[in-house]
Scaffold this motif. Structure first.
Motif, PDB file in Angstrom:
ATOM      1  N   VAL A 114       0.830  -1.201   0.000  1.00 16.71           N
ATOM      2  CA  VAL A 114       0.000   0.000   0.000  1.00 16.71           C
ATOM      3  C   VAL A 114       0.866   1.253   0.000  1.00 16.71           C
ATOM      4  N   ASN A 115       0.520   2.184  -0.870  1.00 16.12           N
ATOM      5  CA  ASN A 115       1.123   3.500  -0.884  1.00 16.12           C
ATOM      6  C   ASN A 115       0.501   4.324   0.238  1.00 16.12           C
ATOM      7  N   VAL A 116       1.266   4.654   1.263  1.00 18.92           N
ATOM      8  CA  VAL A 116       0.731   5.417   2.392  1.00 18.92           C
ATOM      9  C   VAL A 116       1.025   6.909   2.242  1.00 18.92           C
ATOM     10  N   ALA A 117       1.392   7.312   1.048  1.00 16.91           N
ATOM     11  CA  ALA A 117       1.558   8.727   0.709  1.00 16.91           C
ATOM     12  C   ALA A 117       0.824   8.998  -0.600  1.00 16.91           C
ATOM     13  N   GLU A 118      -0.438   8.582  -0.667  1.00 12.52           N
ATOM     14  CA  GLU A 118      -1.230   8.692  -1.888  1.00 12.52           C
ATOM     15  C   GLU A 118      -1.849  10.097  -1.926  1.00 12.52           C
ATOM     16  N   PHE A 119      -1.139  10.995  -2.546  1.00  9.36           N
ATOM     17  CA  PHE A 119      -1.533  12.395  -2.551  1.00  9.36           C
ATOM     18  C   PHE A 119      -2.391  12.769  -3.755  1.00  9.36           C
ATOM     19  N   GLU A 120      -2.599  11.816  -4.693  1.00  9.63           N
ATOM     20  CA  GLU A 120      -3.266  12.176  -5.947  1.00  9.63           C
ATOM     21  C   GLU A 120      -4.660  12.747  -5.715  1.00  9.63           C
ATOM     22  N   PHE A 121      -5.520  11.993  -5.017  1.00 12.51           N
ATOM     23  CA  PHE A 121      -6.908  12.427  -4.927  1.00 12.51           C
ATOM     24  C   PHE A 121      -7.121  13.595  -3.972  1.00 12.51           C
ATOM     25  N   PRO A 122      -6.391  13.691  -2.859  1.00 15.00           N
ATOM     26  CA  PRO A 122      -6.476  14.953  -2.115  1.00 15.00           C
ATOM     27  C   PRO A 122      -6.088  16.160  -2.976  1.00 15.00           C
ATOM     28  N   THR A 123      -5.092  15.968  -3.858  1.00 14.67           N
ATOM     29  CA  THR A 123      -4.674  17.056  -4.737  1.00 14.67           C
ATOM     30  C   THR A 123      -5.758  17.388  -5.754  1.00 14.67           C
ATOM     31  N   TYR A 124      -6.316  16.364  -6.406  1.00 18.33           N
ATOM     32  CA  TYR A 124      -7.370  16.602  -7.401  1.00 18.33           C
ATOM     33  C   TYR A 124      -8.577  17.271  -6.748  1.00 18.33           C
ATOM     34  N   PHE A 125      -8.947  16.796  -5.573  1.00 16.49           N
ATOM     35  CA  PHE A 125     -10.125  17.347  -4.901  1.00 16.49           C
ATOM     36  C   PHE A 125      -9.911  18.828  -4.591  1.00 16.49           C
ATOM     37  N   ASN A 126      -8.764  19.147  -4.032  1.00 11.23           N
ATOM     38  CA  ASN A 126      -8.496  20.537  -3.680  1.00 11.23           C
ATOM     39  C   ASN A 126      -8.424  21.425  -4.919  1.00 11.23           C
ATOM     40  N   TYR A 127      -7.765  20.947  -5.964  1.00  7.23           N
ATOM     41  CA  TYR A 127      -7.540  21.785  -7.135  1.00  7.23           C
ATOM     42  C   TYR A 127      -8.800  21.942  -7.982  1.00  7.23           C
ATOM     43  N   PHE A 128      -9.450  20.811  -8.304  1.00  6.13           N
ATOM     44  CA  PHE A 128     -10.557  20.876  -9.250  1.00  6.13           C
ATOM     45  C   PHE A 128     -11.895  21.203  -8.596  1.00  6.13           C
ATOM     46  N   ILE A 129     -12.045  20.900  -7.315  1.00  6.11           N
ATOM     47  CA  ILE A 129     -13.313  21.170  -6.643  1.00  6.11           C
ATOM     48  C   ILE A 129     -13.206  22.408  -5.758  1.00  6.11           C
ATOM     49  N   ARG A 130     -12.152  22.481  -4.952  1.00  5.92           N
ATOM     50  CA  ARG A 130     -11.996  23.613  -4.038  1.00  5.92           C
ATOM     51  C   ARG A 130     -11.213  24.785  -4.653  1.00  5.92           C
ATOM     52  N   LYS A 131     -10.680  24.563  -5.875  1.00  7.52           N
ATOM     53  CA  LYS A 131      -9.976  25.629  -6.600  1.00  7.52           C
ATOM     54  C   LYS A 131      -8.780  26.174  -5.811  1.00  7.52           C
ATOM     55  N   ARG A 132      -8.017  25.266  -5.238  1.00  6.05           N
ATOM     56  CA  ARG A 132      -6.846  25.671  -4.472  1.00  6.05           C
ATOM     57  C   ARG A 132      -5.781  24.590  -4.589  1.00  6.05           C
ATOM     58  N   LYS A 133      -4.564  24.961  -4.261  1.00  7.95           N
ATOM     59  CA  LYS A 133      -3.461  24.003  -4.317  1.00  7.95           C
ATOM     60  C   LYS A 133      -3.361  23.209  -3.017  1.00  7.95           C
ATOM     61  N   CYS A 134      -2.796  22.021  -3.144  1.00 13.60           N
ATOM     62  CA  CYS A 134      -2.374  21.244  -1.978  1.00 13.60           C
ATOM     63  C   CYS A 134      -0.942  21.644  -1.628  1.00 13.60           C
ATOM     64  N   VAL A 135      -0.608  21.511  -0.364  1.00 16.24           N
ATOM     65  CA  VAL A 135       0.747  21.771   0.094  1.00 16.24           C
ATOM     66  C   VAL A 135       1.288  20.487   0.702  1.00 16.24           C
ATOM     67  N   LEU A 136       2.376  19.979   0.121  1.00 17.63           N
ATOM     68  CA  LEU A 136       3.015  18.776   0.631  1.00 17.63           C
ATOM     69  C   LEU A 136       4.244  19.160   1.436  1.00 17.63           C
ATOM     70  N   ILE A 137       4.334  18.621   2.630  1.00 19.97           N
ATOM     71  CA  ILE A 137       5.444  18.893   3.543  1.00 19.97           C
ATOM     72  C   ILE A 137       6.294  17.643   3.586  1.00 19.97           C
ATOM     73  N   LEU A 138       7.547  17.736   3.151  1.00 21.71           N
ATOM     74  CA  LEU A 138       8.325  16.539   2.871  1.00 21.71           C
ATOM     75  C   LEU A 138       9.802  16.880   2.731  1.00 21.71           C
ATOM     76  N   THR A 139      10.615  15.852   2.593  1.00 20.09           N
ATOM     77  CA  THR A 139      12.041  16.059   2.343  1.00 20.09           C
ATOM     78  C   THR A 139      12.267  16.362   0.866  1.00 20.09           C
ATOM     79  N   ALA A 140      13.442  16.857   0.541  1.00 19.97           N
ATOM     80  CA  ALA A 140      13.769  17.148  -0.858  1.00 19.97           C
ATOM     81  C   ALA A 140      13.764  15.872  -1.684  1.00 19.97           C
ATOM     82  N   GLU A 141      14.232  14.768  -1.097  1.00 25.17           N
ATOM     83  CA  GLU A 141      14.228  13.479  -1.810  1.00 25.17           C
ATOM     84  C   GLU A 141      12.812  13.047  -2.124  1.00 25.17           C
ATOM     85  N   ALA A 142      11.902  13.213  -1.156  1.00 26.15           N
ATOM     86  CA  ALA A 142      10.514  12.824  -1.374  1.00 26.15           C
ATOM     87  C   ALA A 142       9.856  13.712  -2.432  1.00 26.15           C
TER      88      ALA A 142
END
Length: 783
Positions: A114-142
């Protein structure tokens, strides 16, 4: 995927406040070698855990049912960890979908696939429905890995060349120009600006010096060993573990005790719909299917944990030996990687273009090199305009119209057919606009507009426009078409009542069975499919096949009836389970040993002449193939290696090996067939107190499974760990693979017994069951 949503009305998903029970976290104990801990570390950990327990969160902290944690701060909710479909947890619980997401250090749970960093749908929901960007907090490698993943899932591959995937005689006018189609979706319908990763995401990296990420408005996150600390206005207000605990019981999967006692009989031809909705619907599972052909299953875009769902109905993983992957959006490919890690090698059917995206994506997600991933499965390429045959059925694939490369198919069997649209835009006005814009050729336009409504069953998506098909496309269809049409990739609330249209009903109990003319020799093909899925028959010759058809006799045992009686010696037989479950009744906890489809038993009495060791009872209605002793011995007359292995397994069954395997947090999850095969490479060994199983700088050539006693593992850097006992599995896999010496020492603290596994045997086992090897990568031991 559902994106490019243009109206707020498309987002009417936040209507439910239904309660979801909070499931307990996973109990797996998997300790990576690179983070081994000494006894002093254990003490410090216990002290830290006591401090952690005393820590009082000063803001609201919520654990999500599918895994992940939300911390409410003055800058907004911050979510730590993102397992598949976790967006739906927020929607169901009436929470505001977060903007901020913290990626865990380990982004892929290998045990569960299981991918436990599945950011795709939170991103799509925020961008296409809420009209805003997602912010990912992570290392440079990630961040680099995320950009790789999003390139494939948002925009598709950078280079597209499908010329080798299309049959030479396929009409030129029907051939898609995928580059033009993908570019059109990347620009979008309502904007001249091309979509990019940075259009939808912002990144906040942890400062490598301070290990702190500044979120804003006085909120920051400090990354410490094994945890994150949320800071608000200079005060530590919350603490979250730097790991994602998945629930033991996944939402939408029935509890263990509700397993049906009905023996599921796969149809000759049909489909089981595992999910029929999309990634934004909190009340439905994402779409996925099992196509049944001649009694064998073929996954199509399996949703997460599909095999667990089927197991509840007694459908073993081995019965489904192929996956059709339509495309690489998270609501379609999340369960595919899980299936790859199960039991024996699975066959993946898709185009080379889609497979390339899948490998690049999941290499970035899991950290496993593409070449290693590619060796985990058998690839059978799908071609456009060239039929592919499987289990007696004929598949014809095509590229649908979607934001990234996506395929659909027609499948024919026994005079009937099933059509699967794949994710596609079957919206005539939009298609005409694409034709006018030069994106579609005339033949491609007509192909996409004119769905073949003549099929016996039609599975057509009806997702959120404009990259999906609007429900209005189907409104004017004749009743005879609507009777055979099942809408998928759509929330049931979005299909109007009394219009003659229906969503596909989900669940094994709602399997669609199509009456077909059985194949000539269809039952013989089913039997050969069954036995060739078993390791002992894997190298079947034509002569063996003839003998199997002659010797194997089908028998039925009703639930509760006795198949074998303990202590009996007369008329020994060999049994192979065709369907149902059989329980081995031992003087041990009920259900400790259970056999299902593709498992075998009875060979021990034939080979040794010993009385039967246990009763075997039909746990459900049971269908088996029986083979008499003489026929069994004749069948294996030239197979001395297999006979020796079966005799060795018989000896191991007289030891506590099965119980010991079940004492290990990883090995207990193996199927009965995998455990039996593992018994075939175990060698019981007595070890004296003080004896070394290996020393630092010695060759890594043997793995060990502890039967009894205590062992101490010591590393040059970390010192000695707490004693290991029954069920601990020591396998310095990375050193074995790379022919490097041990960096640690393993010594018996007491007189003990272990099961030894030699390197060559272990890697032969991994070649059959590569998923287990992936789970054990980067580990030295598993308890």
């Amino acid at each position: 995927m559902a994106c490019h949503i243009t109206t707020e009305a498309d987002a009417r998903l936040l209507t439910s406040t239904a309660h979801i029970h909070d499931d307990s976290p996973s109990n797996v104990q998997l300790r990576p070698f690179r983070s081994l801990r000494s006894s002093n570390d254990h003490l410090r950990d216990r002290n830290r855990n006591a401090e952690d327990a005393a820590f009082q969160n000063r803001v609201e902290v919520l654990e999500l049912p599918r895994g992940g944690v939300i911390v409410k701060t003055k800058v907004g909710s911050i979510q730590f960890g993102m397992p598949p479909e976790t967006l739906k947890d927020s929607l169901l619980l009436g929470l505001e979908v977060p903007i901020f997401y913290v990626l865990p250090t380990v982004r892929f749970d290998r045990k569960n696939g299981v991918n436990v960093a599945e950011f795709e749908f939170p991103t799509y929901f925020n961008y296409f429905i809420r009209k805003r960007k997602c912010v990912l907090i992570l290392t440079a490698e990630a961040e680099e890995a995320v950009r790789t993943v999003f390139q494939e899932t948002l925009l598709g591959p950078k280079l597209v060349d499908i010329s080798e995937e299309i049959a030479a005689d396929y009409p030129e006018d029907l051939r898609p120009d995928l580059r033009k189609e993908l570019d059109f979706f990347a620009i979008g319908f309502n904007s001249s600006a091309r979509l990019t990763v940075d259009s939808m995401l912002e990144f906040i990296n942890f400062n490598p010096n301070s290990n702190t990420a500044e979120v804003g408005e006085g909120v920051s996150i400090r990354k410490e060993s094994g945890k994150f600390v949320v800071i608000q206005d200079g005060i530590d207000v919350a603490m979250v573990e730097d790991r994602v605990d998945l629930p033991l019981q996944y939402p939408n999967i029935e509890e263990e005790e509700t397993v049906t006692d009905i023996c599921f009989e796969p149809p000759l031809f049909g489909v089981t719909v595992l999910g029929s909705s999309h990634g934004f619907d909190p009340h439905g599972s994402v779409s996925g299917y099992v196509i049944w052909v001649n009694g064998r299953g073929i996954f199509v875009d399996p949703p997460p944990h599909s095999s667990k769902i089927l197991k509840r109905y007694g459908i073993p993983a081995s019965l489904i030996d192929c996956v059709i992957l339509s495309h690489c959006h998270a609501d379609h490919d999340a369960g595919t990687f899980q299936k790859i890690l199960e039991e024996s090698k699975v066959t993946i059917m898709t185009t080379p273009t889609v497979l390339g995206s899948f490998l690049r994506k999941y290499s970035a997600v899991s950290g496993i090199p593409e070449k290693t991933l590619r060796r985990l499965f058998v690839f059978r390429p799908a071609s456009i305009g060239r039929a592919l045959k499987l289990h007696g059925a004929e598949f014809n694939f095509f590229y649908s119209l979607h934001a990234i490369p996506c395929i659909g198919f027609e499948v024919y069997f026994g005079g009937k057919s099933i059509f699967f649209s794949g994710d596609t835009c079957n919206d005539p006005p939009r298609l005409e606009a694409l034709y006018e814009a030069g994106v579609l050729k005339e033949g491609r336009l007509e192909f996409l507009k004119n769905c073949p409504w003549n099929h016996s069953i039609i599975l057509h998506e009806a997702g959120v426009p404009p990259i999906h098909t609007p429900v209005s496309t189907f409104m004017d269809k004749h009743d005879s078409v609507k009777d055979r049409l099942y809408l998928v990739h759509v929330a049931s609330k979005d299909v109007p009542n009394d219009c003659g249209l229906k969503c596909a009903s989900t669940g094994v109990e709602n399997t669609i069975r199509i009456d077909v003319t059985p194949l000539q020799h269809g039952e013989a093909i089913q039997l050969l499919d069954l036995v060739t899925s078993m390791e002992i028959f894997r190298n079947l010759s034509v002569e063996n096949a003839r003998d199997i058809l002659l010797f194997f006799k089908k028998q039925f045992y009703p639930k509760g009836s006795t198949v074998i009686t303990a202590g009996s010696t007369d008329n020994p037989k060999f049994f192979v389970i065709a369907s149902g479950r059989a329980q081995v009744v031992l003087d041990k906890p009920k259900g400790e040993m259970e056999y299902t489809t593709g498992d075998y038993f009875g060979e021990t009495s034939i080979l040794t002449g010993a009385p039967r060791a246990a009763d075997i009872v039909a746990g459900t209605d049971l269908v088996v193939y029986e083979v008499d002793k003489g026929d069994f011995l004749y069948l294996f007359r030239h197979s001395e290696t297999i006979i020796r292995r079966m005799l060795h397994i018989a000896r191991m069954r007289s030891t506590p090996s099965w119980e010991v395997i079940n004492s290990n947090s990883i090995l207990r999850e193996l199927t009965a067939a995998q455990k039996t095969r593992l018994q075939g490479i175990l060698h019981e060994t007595q070890v004296s107190k003080g004896q070394y199983l290996w020393r630092a700088a010695s060759e890594a050539s043997v793995a060990y499974l502890i039967e009894d006693g205590e062992f101490i593992l010591t590393t040059l850097e970390e010192g000695s760990l707490d004693p290991f006992r029954k069920g601990a599995f020591f396998c310095d896999l990375d050193k074995m693979k790379n022919e490097l010496p041990h960096l640690s020492t393993l010594r018996a603290a007491t007189d003990s017994t272990v099961f030894s596994i030699y390197k060559d045997d272990l890697f032969a086992y991994f070649s059959e069951y590569p998923g287990l090897m992936v789970i054990l990568l980067d580990t030295e031991f598993v308890e």
